[in-house]
Design an enzyme around this catalytic site. Structure first.
Site, PDB file in Angstrom:
ATOM      1  N   GLU A   1       4.206  17.935   6.298  1.00  0.00           N
ATOM      2  CA  GLU A   1       3.365  18.535   5.263  1.00  0.00           C
ATOM      3  C   GLU A   1       1.912  18.650   5.711  1.00  0.00           C
ATOM      4  O   GLU A   1       1.396  17.787   6.406  1.00  0.00           O
ATOM      5  CB  GLU A   1       3.401  17.646   4.006  1.00  0.00           C
ATOM      6  CG  GLU A   1       4.772  17.609   3.383  1.00  0.00           C
ATOM      7  CD  GLU A   1       4.868  16.599   2.245  1.00  0.00           C
ATOM      8  OE1 GLU A   1       3.834  16.252   1.654  1.00  0.00           O
ATOM      9  OE2 GLU A   1       5.999  16.168   1.975  1.00  0.00           O
TER      10      GLU A   1
ATOM     11  N   CYS B   1      -5.609  18.616   5.370  1.00  0.00           N
ATOM     12  CA  CYS B   1      -5.061  17.268   5.505  1.00  0.00           C
ATOM     13  C   CYS B   1      -3.774  17.362   6.304  1.00  0.00           C
ATOM     14  O   CYS B   1      -2.840  18.053   5.906  1.00  0.00           O
ATOM     15  CB  CYS B   1      -4.783  16.705   4.111  1.00  0.00           C
ATOM     16  SG  CYS B   1      -3.881  15.146   4.147  1.00  0.00           S
TER      17      CYS B   1
ATOM     18  N   CYS C   1       7.346   7.569   8.466  1.00  0.00           N
ATOM     19  CA  CYS C   1       6.378   6.495   8.672  1.00  0.00           C
ATOM     20  C   CYS C   1       7.119   5.171   8.614  1.00  0.00           C
ATOM     21  O   CYS C   1       8.098   5.036   7.878  1.00  0.00           O
ATOM     22  CB  CYS C   1       5.327   6.547   7.559  1.00  0.00           C
ATOM     23  SG  CYS C   1       4.007   5.323   7.726  1.00  0.00           S
TER      24      CYS C   1
ATOM     25  N   CYS D   1       4.680   1.113   2.854  1.00  0.00           N
ATOM     26  CA  CYS D   1       3.872   0.899   1.642  1.00  0.00           C
ATOM     27  C   CYS D   1       4.714   1.202   0.395  1.00  0.00           C
ATOM     28  O   CYS D   1       5.430   2.204   0.347  1.00  0.00           O
ATOM     29  CB  CYS D   1       2.613   1.756   1.669  1.00  0.00           C
ATOM     30  SG  CYS D   1       1.535   1.346   3.063  1.00  0.00           S
TER      31      CYS D   1
ATOM     32  N   CYS E   1       4.359   4.687  -1.628  1.00  0.00           N
ATOM     33  CA  CYS E   1       4.208   5.923  -0.850  1.00  0.00           C
ATOM     34  C   CYS E   1       5.554   6.585  -0.570  1.00  0.00           C
ATOM     35  O   CYS E   1       6.522   5.925  -0.192  1.00  0.00           O
ATOM     36  CB  CYS E   1       3.497   5.598   0.464  1.00  0.00           C
ATOM     37  SG  CYS E   1       3.231   7.043   1.496  1.00  0.00           S
TER      38      CYS E   1
ATOM     39  N   GLY F   1       2.596   9.803   7.780  1.00  0.00           N
ATOM     40  CA  GLY F   1       2.479   9.027   9.016  1.00  0.00           C
ATOM     41  C   GLY F   1       1.258   8.137   9.075  1.00  0.00           C
ATOM     42  O   GLY F   1       0.338   8.263   8.273  1.00  0.00           O
ATOM     43  N   GLU F   2       1.278   7.226  10.036  1.00  0.00           N
ATOM     44  CA  GLU F   2       0.157   6.314  10.265  1.00  0.00           C
ATOM     45  C   GLU F   2      -0.491   6.737  11.585  1.00  0.00           C
ATOM     46  O   GLU F   2       0.078   6.507  12.663  1.00  0.00           O
ATOM     47  CB  GLU F   2       0.680   4.862  10.324  1.00  0.00           C
ATOM     48  CG  GLU F   2      -0.293   3.839  10.857  1.00  0.00           C
ATOM     49  CD  GLU F   2      -1.672   3.862  10.204  1.00  0.00           C
ATOM     50  OE1 GLU F   2      -1.765   3.852   8.966  1.00  0.00           O
ATOM     51  OE2 GLU F   2      -2.670   3.907  10.951  1.00  0.00           O
TER      52      GLU F   2
ATOM     53  N   SER G   1      -7.454   8.127   8.376  1.00  0.00           N
ATOM     54  CA  SER G   1      -7.074   7.120   7.392  1.00  0.00           C
ATOM     55  C   SER G   1      -5.990   6.211   7.958  1.00  0.00           C
ATOM     56  O   SER G   1      -5.033   6.672   8.572  1.00  0.00           O
ATOM     57  CB  SER G   1      -6.554   7.844   6.142  1.00  0.00           C
ATOM     58  OG  SER G   1      -6.205   6.916   5.142  1.00  0.00           O
TER      59      SER G   1
ATOM     60  N   SER H   1      -6.988   2.087   3.991  1.00  0.00           N
ATOM     61  CA  SER H   1      -6.266   2.056   2.725  1.00  0.00           C
ATOM     62  C   SER H   1      -6.096   0.602   2.306  1.00  0.00           C
ATOM     63  O   SER H   1      -5.106  -0.031   2.628  1.00  0.00           O
ATOM     64  CB  SER H   1      -4.903   2.729   2.905  1.00  0.00           C
ATOM     65  OG  SER H   1      -5.105   4.046   3.373  1.00  0.00           O
ATOM     66  N   LEU H   2      -7.074   0.102   1.585  1.00  0.00           N
ATOM     67  CA  LEU H   2      -7.092  -1.331   1.251  1.00  0.00           C
ATOM     68  C   LEU H   2      -6.157  -1.619   0.069  1.00  0.00           C
ATOM     69  O   LEU H   2      -5.274  -2.453   0.153  1.00  0.00           O
ATOM     70  CB  LEU H   2      -8.526  -1.762   0.955  1.00  0.00           C
ATOM     71  CG  LEU H   2      -8.765  -3.263   0.816  1.00  0.00           C
ATOM     72  CD1 LEU H   2      -8.402  -4.020   2.079  1.00  0.00           C
ATOM     73  CD2 LEU H   2     -10.216  -3.555   0.424  1.00  0.00           C
ATOM     74  N   HIS H   3      -6.392  -0.974  -1.038  1.00  0.00           N
ATOM     75  CA  HIS H   3      -5.527  -1.051  -2.230  1.00  0.00           C
ATOM     76  C   HIS H   3      -5.423  -2.405  -2.916  1.00  0.00           C
ATOM     77  O   HIS H   3      -4.868  -2.488  -4.021  1.00  0.00           O
ATOM     78  CB  HIS H   3      -4.109  -0.523  -1.948  1.00  0.00           C
ATOM     79  CG  HIS H   3      -4.061   0.878  -1.426  1.00  0.00           C
ATOM     80  ND1 HIS H   3      -4.807   1.908  -1.954  1.00  0.00           N
ATOM     81  CD2 HIS H   3      -3.350   1.431  -0.399  1.00  0.00           C
ATOM     82  CE1 HIS H   3      -4.556   3.022  -1.284  1.00  0.00           C
ATOM     83  NE2 HIS H   3      -3.688   2.759  -0.336  1.00  0.00           N
TER      84      HIS H   3
ATOM     85  N   ASN I   1      -0.781   8.432  -7.547  1.00  0.00           N
ATOM     86  CA  ASN I   1       0.005   9.634  -7.787  1.00  0.00           C
ATOM     87  C   ASN I   1       1.444   9.163  -7.990  1.00  0.00           C
ATOM     88  O   ASN I   1       2.034   8.618  -7.071  1.00  0.00           O
ATOM     89  CB  ASN I   1      -0.060  10.481  -6.509  1.00  0.00           C
ATOM     90  CG  ASN I   1      -0.384  11.912  -6.776  1.00  0.00           C
ATOM     91  OD1 ASN I   1       0.179  12.517  -7.682  1.00  0.00           O
ATOM     92  ND2 ASN I   1      -1.287  12.442  -5.983  1.00  0.00           N
TER      93      ASN I   1
ATOM     94  N   CYS J   1       1.430  12.732  -0.438  1.00  0.00           N
ATOM     95  CA  CYS J   1       2.084  12.968   0.837  1.00  0.00           C
ATOM     96  C   CYS J   1       3.517  12.459   0.862  1.00  0.00           C
ATOM     97  O   CYS J   1       3.846  11.416   0.347  1.00  0.00           O
ATOM     98  CB  CYS J   1       1.279  12.383   1.985  1.00  0.00           C
ATOM     99  SG  CYS J   1       0.683  10.738   1.680  1.00  0.00           S
TER     100      CYS J   1
END
Ligand code: SAH
Length: 343
Positions: A92, A105, A112, A116, A119, A159-160, A191, A214-216, A290, A333
């Protein structure tokens, strides 16, 4: 003979390869310019002789993504693309309009392996890394298809990026190259879910891009649940790496924080986050989660976001509450790719 992927080559390497074929070196620059314009085959390189185009076909491959799905948001004009790669895998890419320009983006991997819990991209695990040419292809063909000039790039798709380190570095050199798109590092954001060793490795390059972590969650108990990679070193080691990154590059790290109802949005967590941000000197981007079909987590309500934000601001933290773009088009994503695979 192994054919070389020409879109992954830097102009300097192309020059060497072209000279090795007995051609004049200025041809390399012409070829790189054609590639930057998003040609789909060697025969479109009309200022090269027919014999040279044949020679190129014998030595190089030129991969072109195929448009599989395109969705345009009716509310904000965000466009989501699903590109099919040469082996049939899909990734994507999202095009977003901001007052400061047009941002694309891109994805860095097919799938991935970070796991997470909120995600969609990680649900089927990692399939493979993307080639530099496939990351560049997303930028070039999204620009070409949409008719927009790209001013900013964010590596926030599937992906990372730091799990595909060498290819991502090469991609950055390609888009930043003065003979190519020449997108300034300050217009690029990478990111990561927070791979400590790779953050240190990236710091050595001293690139002027924005590193977004991406702390969260500010506490290990919550973060271990949301971002399983956290179990390797915990929040403390991650923040220490961010501090080293800042010291080395002079670039402030920004922190993504998806607001999840009842999971990471309490006043106590806001206070802890504020303390951490004061010591690291970071900027926080809050974004309502999201919702993802396969996931049970839900976004925080507006009142909880307001409360969280004001605690951070009182603590002297620089906070942005991000608008969520493309809510009507599976823009989170991984959602579009999953939908397509499920068909
Ligand atoms: N792997 C990288 C980059 C890809 S994800 C990373 O983790 O940063 C890009 C961003 O979207 C990350 O901040 C990620 O945590 C966030 N994200 C993923 N799924 C989300 C969702 N459902 N709602 C809000 N943000 C999400």
């Amino acid at each position: 003979m192994q054919l070389q992927d020409i879109r992954s080559m830097l102009p300097e390497e192309m020059k060497t390869a072209i000279e090795a074929l007995g051609e004049q070196s200025f041809r390399a620059k012409q070829i790189f310019e054609w590639l930057t314009r998003g040609v789909a085959c060697f025969d479109e390189m009309t200022n090269l002789s027919a014999p040279l185009r044949e020679t190129l076909k014998e030595h190089f491959t030129l991969t072109v993504p195929k448009l599989a799905v395109k969705q345009t948001s009716k509310t904000d004009g965000t466009i989501k693309y699903l590109w099919e790669l040469s082996d049939g895998n899909c990734v994507e890419t999202v095009l977003m309009h901001h007052h400061h320009g047009t941002t694309v983006c891109i994805s860095s991997q097919v799938g991935c392996r970070m796991g997470c819990s909120f995600c969609a991209s990680t649900i089927g695990g990692l399939v493979r890394n993307l080639e530099p040419s496939e990351m560049l292809g997303q930028v070039l063909f999204t620009a070409k298809e949409s008719g927009h000039e790209i001013s900013n790039i964010v590596l926030m798709g599937i992906g990372e990026p730091l799990d595909n380190f060498e290819h991502v570095i090469r991609f950055l050199k390609l888009v930043n190259h003065p003979d190519g798109l020449h997108i300034g590092m300050r217009h690029i954001t990478l990111s990561t879910c927070g791979l400590v060793e790779e953050i240190d490795k990236l710091g050595i390059y001293q690139l002027q891009l924005t590193l977004s972590v991406s702390l969260h969650a500010p506490d290990d108990e919550t973060r271990n649940r949301l971002v399983p990679m956290n179990r390797h070193g915990g929040v403390a080691e991650l923040l220490a790496a961010c501090k080293r990154y800042f010291d080395r590059t002079g670039r402030r790290v920004s922190f993504e924080y998806a607001m999840i109802d009842g999971a990471n949005d309490s006043p106590a967590q806001a206070k802890l986050l504020a303390e951490q941000m004061r010591s690291v000197g970071g900027h926080v981007n809050l974004i309502p989660l999201n919702p993802v079909r396969e996931r049970v987590l839900t976004p925080s309500g507006a009142d909880r976001i307001t409360r969280f934000t004001s605690i951070l601001r009182q603590g002297g933290v620089n906070v942005t509450v991000r608008r969520s773009l493309g809510g009507d088009i599976d823009a989170s994503c991984g959602q579009l790719r999953r939908k397509k695979e499920g068909e």
